[in-house]
Design an enzyme around this catalytic site. Sequence first.
Site, PDB file in Angstrom:
ATOM      1  N   ARG A 243     -95.459  55.956 -12.094  1.00 18.67           N
ATOM      2  CA  ARG A 243     -96.676  55.978 -12.898  1.00 18.67           C
ATOM      3  C   ARG A 243     -96.627  54.820 -13.888  1.00 18.67           C
ATOM      4  O   ARG A 243     -95.578  54.541 -14.482  1.00 18.67           O
ATOM      5  CB  ARG A 243     -96.833  57.309 -13.658  1.00 18.67           C
ATOM      6  CG  ARG A 243     -97.179  58.515 -12.778  1.00 18.67           C
ATOM      7  CD  ARG A 243     -98.552  58.403 -12.153  1.00 18.67           C
ATOM      8  NE  ARG A 243     -98.920  59.569 -11.372  1.00 18.67           N
ATOM      9  CZ  ARG A 243     -98.647  59.733 -10.083  1.00 18.67           C
ATOM     10  NH1 ARG A 243     -97.979  58.788  -9.423  1.00 18.67           N
ATOM     11  NH2 ARG A 243     -99.036  60.826  -9.441  1.00 18.67           N
ATOM     12  N   ASP A 267     -96.753  49.156  -8.182  1.00 14.67           N
ATOM     13  CA  ASP A 267     -97.768  49.874  -7.413  1.00 14.67           C
ATOM     14  C   ASP A 267     -98.657  50.713  -8.320  1.00 14.67           C
ATOM     15  O   ASP A 267     -99.659  51.261  -7.875  1.00 14.67           O
ATOM     16  CB  ASP A 267     -97.093  50.777  -6.374  1.00 14.67           C
ATOM     17  CG  ASP A 267     -98.077  51.429  -5.418  1.00 14.67           C
ATOM     18  OD1 ASP A 267     -98.951  50.711  -4.884  1.00 14.67           O
ATOM     19  OD2 ASP A 267     -97.986  52.655  -5.197  1.00 14.67           O
ATOM     20  N   GLU A 272    -106.276  52.250 -13.571  1.00 11.65           N
ATOM     21  CA  GLU A 272    -106.488  52.017 -12.144  1.00 11.65           C
ATOM     22  C   GLU A 272    -107.924  52.378 -11.774  1.00 11.65           C
ATOM     23  O   GLU A 272    -108.431  53.405 -12.226  1.00 11.65           O
ATOM     24  CB  GLU A 272    -105.507  52.857 -11.324  1.00 11.65           C
ATOM     25  CG  GLU A 272    -104.049  52.504 -11.593  1.00 11.65           C
ATOM     26  CD  GLU A 272    -103.078  53.360 -10.798  1.00 11.65           C
ATOM     27  OE1 GLU A 272    -103.528  54.119  -9.887  1.00 11.65           O
ATOM     28  OE2 GLU A 272    -101.876  53.288 -11.063  1.00 11.65           O
ATOM     29  N   HIS A 291    -101.638  50.993  -5.786  1.00  9.81           N
ATOM     30  CA  HIS A 291    -101.249  52.404  -5.793  1.00  9.81           C
ATOM     31  C   HIS A 291    -101.379  53.021  -4.398  1.00  9.81           C
ATOM     32  O   HIS A 291    -102.055  54.040  -4.194  1.00  9.81           O
ATOM     33  CB  HIS A 291    -102.065  53.213  -6.804  1.00  9.81           C
ATOM     34  CG  HIS A 291    -101.359  54.474  -7.229  1.00  9.81           C
ATOM     35  ND1 HIS A 291    -101.629  55.120  -8.410  1.00  9.81           N
ATOM     36  CD2 HIS A 291    -100.397  55.211  -6.622  1.00  9.81           C
ATOM     37  CE1 HIS A 291    -100.867  56.207  -8.517  1.00  9.81           C
ATOM     38  NE2 HIS A 291    -100.109  56.287  -7.433  1.00  9.81           N
ATOM     39  N   GLY A 293     -98.573  53.858  -2.630  1.00  9.09           N
ATOM     40  CA  GLY A 293     -97.300  54.460  -2.296  1.00  9.09           C
ATOM     41  C   GLY A 293     -97.422  55.741  -1.487  1.00  9.09           C
ATOM     42  O   GLY A 293     -96.630  55.991  -0.582  1.00  9.09           O
TER      43      GLY A 293
END
Length: 325
Positions: A243, A267, A272, A291, A293
Amino acid sequence: MSQTEKVRVAILDDYQNIGLSSADWSPIQDRIAVDVYTDTVTSEDDVVQRLRPYPVVCAMRERTKFPARVIDRLPNLKLIATTGPRNAAIDVVYAKAKGIVVSGTSSKGNSTLEHIWTLILATARYLVHEDTNVKNNTQQWQTYLPLGLAGRTLGLVGVGSLGSKTAQIAKAFDMRVLGWSPHLTPERAAEAGVEFARSKEELLQQSDIVSIHMVLSDKTYHLIQETDLLLMKPTAFFINTSRGPLVDEEALVKILQQHKIAGAGLDVYDIEPLPSDHPLRRLDNVTLTPHTGYVSDTNYEAFWGDTVDNILGFLEGNPKRVLAA
Protein backbone atom coordinates in the site's frame (compact mmCIF):
# COMPACT_ATOMS: atom_id res chain seq x y z
CA MET A 1 -40.08 -2.13 -6.07
CA SER A 2 -42.29 -4.46 -8.11
CA GLN A 3 -41.34 -8.08 -8.74
CA THR A 4 -40.78 -7.30 -12.42
CA GLU A 5 -38.63 -4.25 -11.78
CA LYS A 6 -34.94 -4.99 -12.16
CA VAL A 7 -32.51 -4.24 -9.34
CA ARG A 8 -29.99 -1.60 -10.32
CA VAL A 9 -26.37 -2.67 -9.94
CA ALA A 10 -23.25 -0.52 -10.33
CA ILE A 11 -19.89 -2.08 -11.15
CA LEU A 12 -17.27 0.41 -10.02
CA ASP A 13 -13.74 1.17 -11.17
CA ASP A 14 -13.66 -1.53 -13.84
CA TYR A 15 -10.64 -0.02 -15.55
CA GLN A 16 -10.30 -2.79 -18.13
CA ASN A 17 -14.07 -3.18 -18.62
CA ILE A 18 -13.92 -6.92 -18.01
CA GLY A 19 -16.14 -7.45 -14.96
CA LEU A 20 -19.05 -8.70 -17.04
CA SER A 21 -16.85 -10.96 -19.19
CA SER A 22 -14.89 -12.49 -16.31
CA ALA A 23 -17.82 -14.52 -14.99
CA ASP A 24 -21.16 -16.03 -15.99
CA TRP A 25 -23.81 -13.46 -15.06
CA SER A 26 -26.67 -15.47 -16.58
CA PRO A 27 -28.04 -16.67 -13.20
CA ILE A 28 -29.03 -13.06 -12.37
CA GLN A 29 -29.05 -11.21 -15.69
CA ASP A 30 -32.84 -11.17 -15.92
CA ARG A 31 -33.15 -9.71 -12.44
CA ILE A 32 -30.65 -6.87 -12.57
CA ALA A 33 -29.86 -3.78 -14.63
CA VAL A 34 -26.10 -3.20 -14.64
CA ASP A 35 -24.14 -0.01 -15.20
CA VAL A 36 -20.38 -0.34 -15.56
CA TYR A 37 -18.08 2.53 -14.60
CA THR A 38 -14.56 2.32 -15.96
CA ASP A 39 -13.31 5.44 -14.24
CA THR A 40 -12.78 6.38 -10.60
CA VAL A 41 -14.35 9.43 -9.00
CA THR A 42 -12.47 10.57 -5.94
CA SER A 43 -14.54 13.27 -4.27
CA GLU A 44 -17.20 12.05 -1.88
CA ASP A 45 -19.80 14.30 -3.48
CA ASP A 46 -19.14 12.72 -6.87
CA VAL A 47 -19.28 9.22 -5.39
CA VAL A 48 -22.63 9.97 -3.78
CA GLN A 49 -24.06 11.57 -6.90
CA ARG A 50 -23.08 8.56 -8.98
CA LEU A 51 -24.22 5.85 -6.59
CA ARG A 52 -27.38 7.29 -5.03
CA PRO A 53 -29.78 5.32 -7.29
CA TYR A 54 -28.20 1.90 -6.70
CA PRO A 55 -29.25 -0.75 -4.15
CA VAL A 56 -26.27 -2.92 -5.15
CA VAL A 57 -22.72 -1.69 -5.65
CA CYS A 58 -19.84 -3.89 -6.80
CA ALA A 59 -16.56 -2.49 -5.46
CA MET A 60 -13.25 -3.42 -7.04
CA ARG A 61 -10.94 -3.66 -4.05
CA GLU A 62 -10.28 -0.29 -2.39
CA ARG A 63 -10.53 1.98 -5.41
CA THR A 64 -13.68 3.71 -4.10
CA LYS A 65 -13.96 4.57 -0.41
CA PHE A 66 -17.08 3.89 1.66
CA PRO A 67 -16.65 5.65 5.00
CA ALA A 68 -19.66 6.19 7.26
CA ARG A 69 -20.31 9.69 5.91
CA VAL A 70 -20.65 8.33 2.36
CA ILE A 71 -22.82 5.41 3.44
CA ASP A 72 -25.12 7.88 5.23
CA ARG A 73 -25.75 9.66 1.94
CA LEU A 74 -26.71 6.52 0.01
CA PRO A 75 -30.22 5.73 1.27
CA ASN A 76 -30.92 3.12 -1.42
CA LEU A 77 -27.80 1.07 -0.76
CA LYS A 78 -28.49 -2.48 0.44
CA LEU A 79 -25.46 -4.52 -0.68
CA ILE A 80 -21.79 -3.74 -1.22
CA ALA A 81 -20.27 -6.68 -3.07
CA THR A 82 -16.54 -6.13 -2.80
CA THR A 83 -13.89 -8.21 -4.49
CA GLY A 84 -11.42 -9.88 -2.16
CA PRO A 85 -11.83 -11.28 1.35
CA ARG A 86 -11.53 -7.87 3.05
CA ASN A 87 -11.71 -4.19 2.14
CA ALA A 88 -10.21 -1.53 4.39
CA ALA A 89 -11.93 1.21 2.38
CA ILE A 90 -15.38 0.13 3.59
CA ASP A 91 -16.63 0.91 7.09
CA VAL A 92 -18.05 -2.57 7.51
CA VAL A 93 -19.13 -1.98 11.11
CA TYR A 94 -21.15 1.08 10.18
CA ALA A 95 -22.61 -0.57 7.10
CA LYS A 96 -23.87 -3.46 9.21
CA ALA A 97 -25.39 -1.02 11.70
CA LYS A 98 -27.27 0.58 8.79
CA GLY A 99 -28.57 -2.79 7.61
CA ILE A 100 -26.27 -2.93 4.59
CA VAL A 101 -24.74 -6.28 3.69
CA VAL A 102 -21.05 -6.31 2.77
CA SER A 103 -19.97 -9.48 0.97
CA GLY A 104 -16.46 -10.43 -0.09
CA THR A 105 -14.97 -13.00 -2.43
CA SER A 106 -12.26 -15.60 -2.59
CA SER A 107 -9.14 -15.22 -4.69
CA LYS A 108 -7.28 -17.60 -6.94
CA GLY A 109 -3.70 -18.12 -8.02
CA ASN A 110 -0.53 -16.27 -7.01
CA SER A 111 -0.97 -13.01 -8.87
CA THR A 112 0.51 -10.75 -6.20
CA LEU A 113 3.51 -13.00 -5.62
CA GLU A 114 4.11 -13.15 -9.36
CA HIS A 115 3.93 -9.37 -9.58
CA ILE A 116 6.30 -8.85 -6.66
CA TRP A 117 9.00 -10.77 -8.46
CA THR A 118 8.13 -9.25 -11.83
CA LEU A 119 8.68 -5.81 -10.32
CA ILE A 120 11.84 -6.78 -8.44
CA LEU A 121 13.42 -8.26 -11.56
CA ALA A 122 12.25 -5.51 -13.89
CA THR A 123 13.64 -2.87 -11.53
CA ALA A 124 16.95 -4.53 -10.73
CA ARG A 125 17.59 -5.37 -14.38
CA TYR A 126 16.32 -2.02 -15.77
CA LEU A 127 14.02 -4.00 -18.05
CA VAL A 128 11.60 -1.20 -18.92
CA HIS A 129 14.42 1.28 -19.49
CA GLU A 130 16.24 -1.01 -21.92
CA ASP A 131 13.00 -1.96 -23.66
CA THR A 132 12.37 1.74 -24.27
CA ASN A 133 15.89 2.26 -25.56
CA VAL A 134 15.61 -0.61 -28.05
CA LYS A 135 12.21 0.54 -29.31
CA ASN A 136 13.42 4.14 -29.61
CA ASN A 137 16.41 2.99 -31.64
CA THR A 138 18.84 4.39 -29.10
CA GLN A 139 22.29 4.06 -30.63
CA GLN A 140 23.91 2.83 -27.42
CA TRP A 141 23.02 -0.85 -27.50
CA GLN A 142 23.38 -1.47 -23.74
CA THR A 143 22.89 1.36 -21.26
CA TYR A 144 22.31 0.08 -17.73
CA LEU A 145 24.23 -2.37 -15.55
CA PRO A 146 21.77 -4.76 -13.87
CA LEU A 147 22.13 -5.76 -10.24
CA GLY A 148 23.05 -9.44 -9.95
CA LEU A 149 20.94 -11.11 -7.28
CA ALA A 150 23.11 -14.05 -6.26
CA GLY A 151 24.78 -13.37 -2.94
CA ARG A 152 22.83 -10.14 -2.46
CA THR A 153 20.48 -9.45 0.47
CA LEU A 154 16.73 -9.13 0.12
CA GLY A 155 15.22 -7.29 3.07
CA LEU A 156 11.57 -8.06 3.77
CA VAL A 157 9.60 -5.56 5.82
CA GLY A 158 6.86 -7.98 6.82
CA VAL A 159 7.20 -11.75 6.74
CA GLY A 160 3.63 -12.97 6.62
CA SER A 161 2.20 -15.24 3.94
CA LEU A 162 3.39 -13.14 0.99
CA GLY A 163 6.70 -12.28 2.59
CA SER A 164 7.43 -15.93 3.31
CA LYS A 165 6.65 -16.95 -0.26
CA THR A 166 8.74 -14.07 -1.59
CA ALA A 167 11.62 -15.40 0.51
CA GLN A 168 11.28 -18.89 -0.96
CA ILE A 169 11.75 -17.55 -4.47
CA ALA A 170 14.70 -15.41 -3.37
CA LYS A 171 16.46 -18.59 -2.27
CA ALA A 172 16.21 -19.89 -5.85
CA PHE A 173 18.31 -16.86 -6.86
CA ASP A 174 20.84 -17.69 -4.10
CA MET A 175 19.95 -14.57 -2.18
CA ARG A 176 20.30 -13.97 1.53
CA VAL A 177 16.92 -13.01 3.00
CA LEU A 178 16.57 -10.77 6.02
CA GLY A 179 13.23 -10.09 7.71
CA TRP A 180 11.83 -7.49 10.08
CA SER A 181 8.45 -6.21 11.20
CA PRO A 182 7.25 -4.57 14.42
CA HIS A 183 6.06 -7.91 15.80
CA LEU A 184 8.40 -10.40 14.11
CA THR A 185 10.20 -12.75 16.51
CA PRO A 186 13.33 -14.83 15.87
CA GLU A 187 11.17 -17.95 16.06
CA ARG A 188 8.69 -16.76 13.42
CA ALA A 189 11.55 -15.60 11.22
CA ALA A 190 13.12 -19.06 11.42
CA GLU A 191 9.79 -20.68 10.53
CA ALA A 192 9.61 -18.46 7.45
CA GLY A 193 13.18 -19.36 6.49
CA VAL A 194 14.60 -15.84 6.85
CA GLU A 195 17.26 -14.29 9.03
CA PHE A 196 15.93 -12.14 11.84
CA ALA A 197 16.82 -8.46 11.73
CA ARG A 198 16.94 -7.01 15.21
CA SER A 199 15.71 -3.64 13.99
CA LYS A 200 14.29 -1.87 10.96
CA GLU A 201 17.54 0.08 10.77
CA GLU A 202 19.61 -3.09 10.55
CA LEU A 203 17.47 -4.44 7.72
CA LEU A 204 17.63 -1.21 5.71
CA GLN A 205 21.38 -0.84 6.12
CA GLN A 206 22.19 -4.39 5.04
CA SER A 207 19.72 -4.93 2.18
CA ASP A 208 20.41 -4.60 -1.52
CA ILE A 209 16.68 -4.78 -2.25
CA VAL A 210 14.02 -3.78 0.28
CA SER A 211 10.50 -5.10 -0.33
CA ILE A 212 7.59 -4.15 1.93
CA HIS A 213 4.78 -6.58 2.76
CA MET A 214 2.64 -5.03 5.50
CA VAL A 215 -1.05 -4.36 6.04
CA LEU A 216 -1.86 -0.66 6.15
CA SER A 217 -3.25 0.54 9.49
CA ASP A 218 -2.95 3.51 11.79
CA LYS A 219 0.13 1.88 13.30
CA THR A 220 1.87 1.18 9.99
CA TYR A 221 1.06 4.48 8.23
CA HIS A 222 4.38 5.98 7.06
CA LEU A 223 6.25 3.03 8.57
CA ILE A 224 9.07 3.93 6.16
CA GLN A 225 10.13 7.57 6.45
CA GLU A 226 12.92 9.72 5.03
CA THR A 227 15.30 8.85 7.86
CA ASP A 228 14.75 5.16 7.06
CA LEU A 229 15.34 5.56 3.33
CA LEU A 230 18.59 7.43 4.01
CA LEU A 231 19.91 4.31 5.73
CA MET A 232 19.75 2.31 2.50
CA LYS A 233 22.80 1.69 0.35
CA PRO A 234 23.15 4.06 -2.62
CA THR A 235 23.12 0.93 -4.81
CA ALA A 236 19.92 -0.47 -3.28
CA PHE A 237 16.38 -0.65 -4.68
CA PHE A 238 13.09 -0.10 -2.87
CA ILE A 239 10.00 -2.15 -3.82
CA ASN A 240 6.41 -1.51 -2.70
CA THR A 241 3.54 -3.74 -3.82
CA SER A 242 1.52 -3.45 -0.59
CA ARG A 243 0.00 0.00 0.00
CA GLY A 244 1.30 3.44 -0.88
CA PRO A 245 0.83 5.15 2.52
CA LEU A 246 3.10 2.61 4.23
CA VAL A 247 5.83 4.87 2.90
CA ASP A 248 6.21 8.63 3.14
CA GLU A 249 5.75 9.15 -0.59
CA GLU A 250 7.03 12.74 -0.57
CA ALA A 251 10.21 11.57 1.14
CA LEU A 252 10.62 8.69 -1.31
CA VAL A 253 10.32 11.06 -4.26
CA LYS A 254 12.95 13.33 -2.71
CA ILE A 255 15.35 10.41 -2.15
CA LEU A 256 14.88 9.25 -5.73
CA GLN A 257 15.27 12.74 -7.16
CA GLN A 258 18.55 13.08 -5.30
CA HIS A 259 19.65 9.57 -6.36
CA LYS A 260 20.31 8.59 -2.76
CA ILE A 261 19.28 5.04 -3.73
CA ALA A 262 19.57 3.27 -7.08
CA GLY A 263 15.85 3.22 -7.77
CA ALA A 264 12.41 1.93 -6.89
CA GLY A 265 9.72 -0.37 -8.22
CA LEU A 266 6.24 0.74 -7.22
CA ASP A 267 2.78 -0.72 -7.77
CA VAL A 268 0.93 1.36 -5.15
CA TYR A 269 0.60 5.07 -4.41
CA ASP A 270 -0.98 7.54 -1.99
CA ILE A 271 -3.53 8.56 -4.64
CA GLU A 272 -4.72 6.10 -7.28
CA PRO A 273 -4.89 6.46 -10.19
CA LEU A 274 -1.61 8.34 -9.93
CA PRO A 275 -2.22 12.01 -10.84
CA SER A 276 -0.94 12.92 -14.29
CA ASP A 277 1.32 15.63 -12.87
CA HIS A 278 2.81 13.47 -10.11
CA PRO A 279 6.61 13.76 -9.86
CA LEU A 280 7.03 9.98 -9.84
CA ARG A 281 5.95 9.99 -13.49
CA ARG A 282 8.96 12.14 -14.37
CA LEU A 283 11.71 10.19 -12.62
CA ASP A 284 14.22 8.14 -14.60
CA ASN A 285 15.05 5.70 -11.79
CA VAL A 286 11.64 4.15 -11.14
CA THR A 287 9.64 1.29 -12.59
CA LEU A 288 5.93 1.95 -12.14
CA THR A 289 2.90 -0.30 -12.53
CA PRO A 290 -0.77 0.73 -12.03
CA HIS A 291 -1.62 -1.35 -8.93
CA THR A 292 -1.88 -4.58 -10.90
CA GLY A 293 -0.35 -6.83 -8.27
CA TYR A 294 -3.64 -8.64 -7.66
CA VAL A 295 -4.83 -8.47 -11.28
CA SER A 296 -4.89 -11.65 -13.36
CA ASP A 297 -7.43 -13.58 -15.40
CA THR A 298 -7.61 -16.38 -12.82
CA ASN A 299 -8.03 -14.01 -9.89
CA TYR A 300 -10.75 -12.06 -11.70
CA GLU A 301 -12.60 -15.31 -12.41
CA ALA A 302 -12.77 -15.87 -8.66
CA PHE A 303 -13.57 -12.23 -7.87
CA TRP A 304 -16.43 -11.86 -10.34
CA GLY A 305 -17.73 -15.42 -10.09
CA ASP A 306 -18.18 -15.00 -6.34
CA THR A 307 -19.65 -11.52 -6.88
CA VAL A 308 -22.39 -12.95 -9.08
CA ASP A 309 -23.06 -15.61 -6.44
CA ASN A 310 -23.12 -12.96 -3.71
CA ILE A 311 -25.68 -10.87 -5.58
CA LEU A 312 -27.80 -13.97 -6.22
CA GLY A 313 -27.69 -14.87 -2.53
CA PHE A 314 -28.70 -11.36 -1.58
CA LEU A 315 -31.62 -11.31 -4.04
CA GLU A 316 -32.85 -14.60 -2.61
CA GLY A 317 -32.58 -13.40 0.97
CA ASN A 318 -29.55 -15.56 1.74
CA PRO A 319 -26.45 -13.31 1.83
CA LYS A 320 -23.16 -15.11 1.28
CA ARG A 321 -19.53 -14.45 2.25
CA VAL A 322 -20.62 -11.66 4.58
CA LEU A 323 -17.62 -9.79 5.97
CA ALA A 324 -17.36 -9.71 9.73
CA ALA A 325 -18.02 -6.34 11.30
